[in-house]
Enzyme design. Structure first.
Site: not given
Length: 414
Positions: A10, A155, A181, A297, A320, A324, A369
């Site tokens: 992605k 990032s 990241s 992630d 972080n 999300k 996720r």
């Protein structure tokens, strides 16, 4: 040994779409990811007047170095890359552009990026909450220059500005005060160079020369974050599994998740063009403490297999993940508690103690996720279901079918 073909990245697909749109000439993307997020990005490009043709395994983009073809309103759906990269692409052109996004994406912060654009002279206005979508840009190109950026939340703020650099009159010199990241920025820099841009880094200072981009044919490597679920499945079940297309030269830092599995006792081999993981035959994984700031992630993937370790699993430096698609630290903790697992969290950490998860319905929080990670837990915990299993379409619409085939294969091989 099982081999699993993983769809395209992605992150790479989104960057490639931006670069192709900004390039001089026609770019062909090979094996791009087709999902809600990337379709949303493509839809946004079309709204801006770009010509994009999508075939099964290749997309063709007609570049417009001068910027968007027309004024436009762009709906970014749930896509963070769409919501952060396309306003930057529009700012480099000329016209009036309005961007909005889903309620979920509206909640996610944009301020460090839009503040940087304003510092560069971009006429940008947030229509409702400051630092969030929706926003309006009256664009007249970007001169460039120097700026300072805090990328501790994402990032993608730095990536968006780096992508902008070659489209400015003078180039950009960006001093980064903090960065999360970092491997994702390395992806950006490598891809920009592949499209003909000049980018250098000295410590925390990035310099991007003006001059635009050149069209090219660009292959999209498999998604390393998606691969983490299948590699974790092998580690958890004592099976051997290979993902082709991801190896020593992979752009994506999330392949480092395989190193975490190695620390837990799995056998890991990373070759030139493939990664193989074999889990311990007795199914016992080792507990550990790991800093996942650069591969955050994959934090939910580790959290989902952590209860089966022989000691606590503590994941640190992942604040972080709270901004999300959902607050992933709290979401993981909540789902683990539903499974009967002892877990504690802090501002930037989660600690999971060994346990025996029990089947129950888990909360998806609209986050792909959550579903894909805890599908791995379900390999050793019958009865796990999800309140919104379809949210995987964001990055891997065929996930449940692919994971189901894996379960069936392993069930028939004993």
């Amino acid at each position: 040994m099982t081999t699993v073909e993983i769809p395209g990245s992605k992150s790479v697909t989104a960057r490639a779409l931006f670069l192709a749109a900004a390039a001089d000439g026609t770019t062909t993307l090979l094996r791009p990811l087709r999902s809600d997020d990337t379709e949303g990005f493509a839809e946004g490009l079309r709204a801006l007047g770009y010509t994009l043709t999508q075939d099964a395994d290749r997309w063709t983009v007609e570049g417009r170095p001068q910027g968007p073809a027309r004024d436009a309103e762009v709906y970014c759906r749930d896509g963070a890359t769409t919501a952060r990269f396309l306003p930057v692409l529009a700012a480099a052109g000329r016209g009036t552009f309005r961007f909005d996004a889903s309620a979920q994406m509206r909640r996610r912060p944009l301020g460090p990026l839009t503040g940087a654009l304003r510092a560069l002279g971009v006429d940008l206005r947030h229509e409702e909450a400051e630092g969030h979508h929706p926003l309006r840009i009256t664009a007249d190109g970007v001169r460039g220059g120097e700026l300072s950026l805090d990328a501790s939340l994402s990032s993608q703020y730095l990536t968006a500005l780096l992508l902008l650099g070659p489209l400015t009159e003078q180039g950009l010199r960006i001093t980064v005060t903090d960065l999360v990241s970092a491997p994702y920025v390395e992806i950006t820099v490598a891809m920009m160079r592949a499209f003909g841009a000049t980018v250098t880094r000295t410590g925390r200072v990035y310099e991007v020369a003006p001059g635009g981009y050149r069209a090219t044919a660009y292959p999209v490597e498999p998604d390393a974050s998606t691969a983490s679920y299948f590699l974790a499945a092998a580690a958890l079940t004592g099976r051997e599994l290979t993902v082709p297309g991801l190896g020593e030269d992979a752009l994506q830092g999330d392949l480092r998740f395989a190193d975490v599995l190695a620390r837990m006792g799995a056998r890991v081999e990373i070759g030139t063009d493939r990664v193989t993981v074999e889990g311990p035959r007795d199914g016992r994984l080792a507990g550990l403490t790991v800093d996942m700031r650069d591969i955050s992630d994959t934090m939910p993937t580790l959290a989902a297999i952590a209860p089966f370790a022989d000691g606590p699993v503590r994941i640190e430096n992942v604040a972080n993940t709270r901004i999300k698609e959902c607050d992933r630290l709290d979401a993981c903790a909540g789902n683990l508690r539903r499974l009967g697992v002892d877990v504690a969290t802090g501002h930037d950490w989660i600690e999971i103690r060994p346990g025996a998860p029990r089947g129950t319905e888990l909360a998806s929080h609209g986050d792909h996720r959550m579903v894909m990670s805890f599908s791995v837990t379900a390999l050793r915990t019958p009865g796990i279901t999800f309140d919104d299993p379809g949210c995987v379409r964001k990055t891997f619409p065929g996930f449940h079918e692919a994971f189901g085939r894996l379960r069936e294969e392993w069930a028939t091989t004993g």
